[in-house]
Motif scaffolding. Structure first.
Motif, PDB file in Angstrom:
ATOM      1  N   UNK A  90       0.874  -1.188  -0.014  1.00  0.00           N
ATOM      2  CA  UNK A  90      -0.138  -0.006   0.016  1.00  0.00           C
ATOM      3  C   UNK A  90       0.901   1.451   0.006  1.00  0.00           C
ATOM      4  N   UNK A  91       0.678   1.961  -0.871  1.00  0.00           N
ATOM      5  CA  UNK A  91       1.176   3.323  -1.087  1.00  0.00           C
ATOM      6  C   UNK A  91       0.750   4.210  -0.042  1.00  0.00           C
ATOM      7  N   UNK A  92       1.831   5.569  -0.160  1.00  0.00           N
ATOM      8  CA  UNK A  92       1.217   6.622   0.892  1.00  0.00           C
ATOM      9  C   UNK A  92      -0.122   6.933   0.669  1.00  0.00           C
ATOM     10  N   UNK A  93      -0.719   6.936  -0.248  1.00  0.00           N
ATOM     11  CA  UNK A  93      -1.986   7.447  -0.584  1.00  0.00           C
ATOM     12  C   UNK A  93      -3.027   6.536  -0.630  1.00  0.00           C
ATOM     13  N   UNK A  94      -2.669   5.199  -0.324  1.00  0.00           N
ATOM     14  CA  UNK A  94      -3.695   4.024   0.009  1.00  0.00           C
ATOM     15  C   UNK A  94      -3.633   3.229  -1.328  1.00  0.00           C
ATOM     16  N   UNK A  95      -3.186   3.780  -2.524  1.00  0.00           N
ATOM     17  CA  UNK A  95      -3.367   2.953  -3.407  1.00  0.00           C
ATOM     18  C   UNK A  95      -2.324   1.965  -3.680  1.00  0.00           C
ATOM     19  N   UNK A  96      -2.524   0.936  -4.533  1.00  0.00           N
ATOM     20  CA  UNK A  96      -1.500  -0.193  -4.552  1.00  0.00           C
ATOM     21  C   UNK A  96      -0.233   0.275  -5.050  1.00  0.00           C
ATOM     22  N   UNK A  97       0.794  -0.062  -4.603  1.00  0.00           N
ATOM     23  CA  UNK A  97       2.223   0.027  -4.758  1.00  0.00           C
ATOM     24  C   UNK A  97       3.136  -1.103  -5.270  1.00  0.00           C
ATOM     25  N   UNK A  98       2.732  -2.009  -6.111  1.00  0.00           N
ATOM     26  CA  UNK A  98       3.262  -3.054  -6.451  1.00  0.00           C
ATOM     27  C   UNK A  98       2.942  -4.372  -5.663  1.00  0.00           C
ATOM     28  N   UNK A  99       3.218  -5.552  -6.050  1.00  0.00           N
ATOM     29  CA  UNK A  99       3.021  -6.504  -5.229  1.00  0.00           C
ATOM     30  C   UNK A  99       4.074  -6.562  -4.020  1.00  0.00           C
ATOM     31  N   UNK A 100       3.843  -7.547  -3.292  1.00  0.00           N
ATOM     32  CA  UNK A 100       4.669  -7.808  -1.966  1.00  0.00           C
ATOM     33  C   UNK A 100       5.894  -8.536  -2.239  1.00  0.00           C
ATOM     34  N   UNK A 101       5.721  -9.450  -3.190  1.00  0.00           N
ATOM     35  CA  UNK A 101       6.738 -10.406  -3.262  1.00  0.00           C
ATOM     36  C   UNK A 101       7.179 -10.417  -5.001  1.00  0.00           C
ATOM     37  N   UNK A 102       8.132 -11.134  -5.359  1.00  0.00           N
ATOM     38  CA  UNK A 102       8.603 -11.222  -6.699  1.00  0.00           C
ATOM     39  C   UNK A 102       7.577 -12.352  -7.329  1.00  0.00           C
ATOM     40  N   UNK A 103       7.541 -12.104  -8.779  1.00  0.00           N
ATOM     41  CA  UNK A 103       6.620 -13.033  -9.441  1.00  0.00           C
ATOM     42  C   UNK A 103       7.315 -14.515  -9.953  1.00  0.00           C
ATOM     43  N   UNK A 104       7.722 -15.253  -8.898  1.00  0.00           N
ATOM     44  CA  UNK A 104       8.535 -16.583  -9.018  1.00  0.00           C
ATOM     45  C   UNK A 104       7.544 -17.646  -8.647  1.00  0.00           C
ATOM     46  N   UNK A 105       6.957 -18.234  -9.538  1.00  0.00           N
ATOM     47  CA  UNK A 105       5.917 -19.277  -9.270  1.00  0.00           C
ATOM     48  C   UNK A 105       6.579 -20.480  -8.445  1.00  0.00           C
ATOM     49  N   UNK A 106       5.980 -20.938  -7.404  1.00  0.00           N
ATOM     50  CA  UNK A 106       6.298 -22.128  -6.732  1.00  0.00           C
ATOM     51  C   UNK A 106       7.551 -21.779  -5.903  1.00  0.00           C
TER      52      UNK A 106
END
Length: 517
Positions: free
Chosen positions: A194-210
């Motif tokens: 969550x960004x300072x404005x309350x909007x999404x600021x990217x995914x928490x983790x990297x896009x590495x499946x499994x």
């Protein structure tokens, strides 16, 4: 199934509530609402809930139902009033079934301000304590028309998607000699920063499946989800990190279709609470990022006869709710299993696959119900189903046999209303069984290779507008949303599509800002 049977009458298919010509209908006879409240055994369940309230120290109860988009709505009422609400219900505007939403012409969707108020009657068997605040419990409700309506007073409210699923499933079981739908779902979703404005600021983790390392980075989050889910009756069975930023899939045990829909709704409620606790965003938007996988919600489906409810207390001591929330249907005959010596599903399973393929266009409007859903189908290379075909372990098809005895319906995403989806699939199954539809031979090739070799395969609708057009033409699938539900759904979704088409996006500006014709 211990969920109490609702009384099915022709009044459940009554016409609109807002007609100015509504004639006076004789008040003789028992209404659907009265029949529901007077069901055999319900008084005892109401008493058992009071015992739970006292045992667990419950002070407040959320009386909740589900809107046309799958949003949880309802009222909160002190627990002291349990008996009176169980008997008489609470009232809320009809428009709450459409999120009390205004279309782009400033008209309320489904019901105007002149419409009456629904009556919400709690289903006591669904009562369960909230593990994040043990003073509070929730109970699902069935919705009825107001007792003072001139047309069909106290009738089933057809814009109640949860009540509709119960009725449609009961009708299906009666018609097909006890056949009932059991299914599980695979609820992918993304945990976003969550960004300072309350909007999404990217995914928490990297896009590495499994990758266990990325799964581990979200361990405090998913362990909290599992803790709460187990406390509310979800038998959590497996989970993993998927291939988008912050994307997890946490699965729970399959069950009767109504309880599975209730549990998916509960799972979303839990994720929203955990997000608040960790200052994250629990995102069930199907495609927040291009270039990585979207969030689906594959449904694994089978039709059964017989079986019994088995209690699974999931080590909860004392049990923080009514037993039905912790029961799962076990045993019986799975009619989708292959016949001896064969690989294909049994005849009923094949007919059901044929029914789903026949109605895939209309079903797509329900399983992919947002404008954003179709980003999932256009972003190629991420296994999203685009073609109306079936196969074994073939993820390029809309349906695949994921294991003997079940098939996976893939054209459904994270934003699905599970009650509408299950009801629509039951209608497709019914049509397939009635007409003995043959789905043809399973496709074992990659669908793109098969098409290169000359196979003709129909594509799914590739926009919400096209999918809604398919739904308008399909009377079978429309019947899964009887009367007011169809009117509300189409008004809501047509408005969503029109709003999108009448919006100038960043892409428009970037593409055409300095364009000279």
């Amino acid at each position: 199934m211990t969920d109490l049977e609702a009384h099915v009458t022709t009044k459940a298919r009554s016409s609109g509530t807002t007609s100015t010509k509504a004639p006076v209908i004789a008040r003789g006879g028992t209404t659907d609402l009265e029949t529901h409240v007077a069901q055999k055994g319900r008084k005892e369940l109401v008493k058992q809930v009071r015992s739970k309230i006292n045992e667990l120290g419950i002070k407040y109860i959320y009386y909740q139902f589900v809107s046309v988009t799958g949003r949880i709505v309802g009222k909160g009422i002190p627990a002291d009033h349990w008996e009176s609400i169980a008997e008489r219900g609470f009232q809320l505007v009809y428009g709450s079934t459409a999120n009390l939403y205004i279309d782009r012409h400033r008209a309320y969707i489904g019901y105007g301000p002149e419409a009456s108020e629904l009556v919400g009657i709690p289903d006591p068997e669904t009562f369960v304590q909230l593990p994040w605040d043990k003073r509070v419990a929730r109970v699902f409700c069935t919705c009825f028309r107001n007792r003072e309506e001139r047309t069909n007073p106290g009738g089933h409210l057809t814009s109640d998607c949860r009540g509709n699923l119960r009725l449609i499933h009961q009708e299906f079981q009666k018609k097909h000699k006890g056949l009932h739908l059991r299914h599980g779902c695979e609820p992918e979703m993304m945990w976003l920063k969550k960004g300072e404005n309350g909007l999404p600021a990217g995914g928490f983790s990297k896009p590495n499946c499994y990758h266990i390392d990325q799964f581990e980075s979200l361990r405090p989050v998913f362990m909290r989800v599992i803790e709460y889910a187990t406390a509310m009756g979800l038998d959590m069975i497996q989970g993993d990190h998927e291939d988008a930023p912050g994307q997890l899939e946490l699965n729970f045990m399959f069950d009767d279709c109504l309880r599975t829909a209730d549990r998916l709704t509960t799972y979303r409620q839990i994720c929203a609470q955990v997000a608040r606790e960790f200052d994250l965003i629990a995102c069930f938007m199907p495609k927040p990022f291009m270039g990585v996988s979207a969030s689906g919600c594959h449904h694994n489906l089978s039709l059964w006869r017989g079986g019994e409810d088995e209690m699974n207390d999931l080590k909860n001591k004392p049990l923080p709710g009514m037993k039905d929330s912790f029961c799962y249907r076990k045993g019986g005959e799975n009619t989708f299993l292959p016949l001896k010596g064969e690989q294909k599903p049994g005849p009923i399973g094949l007919n059901c696959i044929g029914g789903v393929i026949k109605h895939l266009g209309a079903l797509t409007a329900i399983g992919s119900s947002t404008v954003n859903s179709y980003r999932r189908l256009w972003d190629t290379g991420f296994w999203a189903p685009v073609f109306a075909d079936w196969g074994y372990q073939n993820r390029t098809c809309a349906l695949r046999i994921s294991a003997p005895g079940r098939f996976e319906y893939r054209s459904v995403d994270a934003a699905v209303n599970p009650y509408l989806m299950a009801a629509a699939l039951l209608r497709a199954f019914d049509d397939g069984i009635n007409n003995k539809y043959d789905p043809g031979e399973p496709e074992e090739r990659n669908i793109y290779e098969a098409m290169s070799a000359g196979k003709k395969v129909k594509k799914l609708p590739l926009s919400l507008g096209d999918a809604l057009n398919e739904l308008e033409k399909d009377e079978i699938i429309k019947s899964a949303m009887p009367d007011e539900m169809y009117r509300v759904f189409m008004h809501y979704k047509r408005d969503e599509w029109e709003r999108f088409m009448s919006t100038v996006t960043e892409w428009d500006l970037e593409t055409y800002w300095d364009c000279l014709p």
